[in-house]
Every structure is written in C-alpha cells, then in structure tokens.
Design a protein around this motif. Structure first.
Motif, short mmCIF file in Angstrom:
data_model
loop_
_atom_site.label_atom_id
_atom_site.label_comp_id
_atom_site.label_asym_id
_atom_site.label_seq_id
_atom_site.Cartn_x
_atom_site.Cartn_y
_atom_site.Cartn_z
N PRO A 1 0.41 -0.98 -0.14
CA PRO A 1 -0.21 0.00 -0.18
C PRO A 1 1.09 1.17 0.12
O PRO A 1 0.67 2.16 -0.71
N LEU A 2 2.21 1.37 0.78
CA LEU A 2 3.31 2.40 0.42
C LEU A 2 3.19 2.97 -0.60
O LEU A 2 3.27 3.74 -1.12
N GLU A 3 4.11 1.62 -1.61
CA GLU A 3 4.19 1.67 -2.66
C GLU A 3 2.65 2.09 -3.69
O GLU A 3 3.50 3.47 -4.89
N LYS A 4 1.72 2.00 -3.45
CA LYS A 4 0.72 2.43 -4.25
C LYS A 4 0.48 3.87 -3.51
O LYS A 4 0.18 4.76 -4.88
N HIS A 5 0.44 4.46 -3.14
CA HIS A 5 0.58 5.48 -2.11
C HIS A 5 1.50 6.44 -2.70
O HIS A 5 1.37 7.66 -3.56
N ARG A 6 2.55 6.30 -2.50
CA ARG A 6 4.26 7.03 -3.59
C ARG A 6 3.49 7.59 -4.57
O ARG A 6 4.11 7.87 -5.90
N HIS A 7 2.97 5.77 -5.97
CA HIS A 7 2.75 6.13 -6.88
C HIS A 7 1.96 6.74 -7.31
O HIS A 7 2.09 7.95 -8.49
N ALA A 8 0.47 6.92 -6.43
CA ALA A 8 -0.30 7.91 -6.88
C ALA A 8 0.07 9.46 -6.50
O ALA A 8 -0.62 10.32 -7.24
N ARG A 9 0.92 9.99 -5.42
CA ARG A 9 1.08 10.91 -5.09
C ARG A 9 2.40 11.20 -6.58
O ARG A 9 2.36 12.77 -6.36
N ARG A 10 3.08 10.63 -6.91
CA ARG A 10 3.59 11.53 -8.19
C ARG A 10 3.24 11.36 -8.98
O ARG A 10 3.29 12.53 -10.24
N PHE A 11 2.13 10.52 -9.34
CA PHE A 11 1.18 10.79 -10.92
C PHE A 11 0.41 12.34 -10.61
O PHE A 11 0.72 13.07 -11.52
#
Length: 90
Positions: free
Chosen positions: A31-41
C-alpha cells in the motif's frame, strides 16, 4: 533420511516467520508503494495530459490547481475533479 527430517524441522520453525513476512509485505509495504505512485502521478500532472477518472471517463487536463484539476471531456464539458480521483494516464 536424517537430513530430510532436519529439513522438515527447520521448515516448520521458519514457516510462521515466512507467513509474517508475507503478511507484512502485503499489508504495509505494497500500500505504501501505491500511495507513493499516486502522489508522484498527481505531482506530475500538467495541462494537455490525457487522464482517466475513477469512474472511467477519459479527458484532457486543462488547468492544474493545488488539490484539483479541471478536465475537458470529449463532449465539451469541463469538470473540476480532485487529483485523488484520477486513475492514471491514457
């Protein structure tokens, strides 16, 4: 025969640790990786990008604001959407 017995004993001892490690990865790390990806996007959004909203509508980013973006859809409508509601690029 004795080496296979030792292997089974080690496997039984390490199995709970392996299960905890897999659960930790699935519940914390992923979930942390998904959150980082969404924030980068959301940080890289710029006017002209084609994006898809969570409800599946595709459009072009017109204006990027702090927490929202204004998207123009093919039918000519413009909608202000939270950055969190964007699924990704087309």
């Amino acid at each position: 025969m004795e080496s296979s017995l030792v292997f089974i004993i080690w496997l039984r001892a390490l199995l709970p640790l392996l299960i905890v490690a897999i659960a930790f990865y699935a519940l914390i790390i992923k979930p942390l990786e998904k959150h980082r990806h969404a924030r980068r996007f959301s940080e890289t959004l710029c006017p002209g990008m084609r994006v898809v909203t969570h409800d599946g509508r595709a459009g072009v980013v017109v204006i990027v604001l702090q927490a929202t973006v204004i998207i123009a859809f093919d039918d000519g409508t413009k909608v202000e959407v939270l950055k969190q509601q964007l699924r990704g690029q087309v």
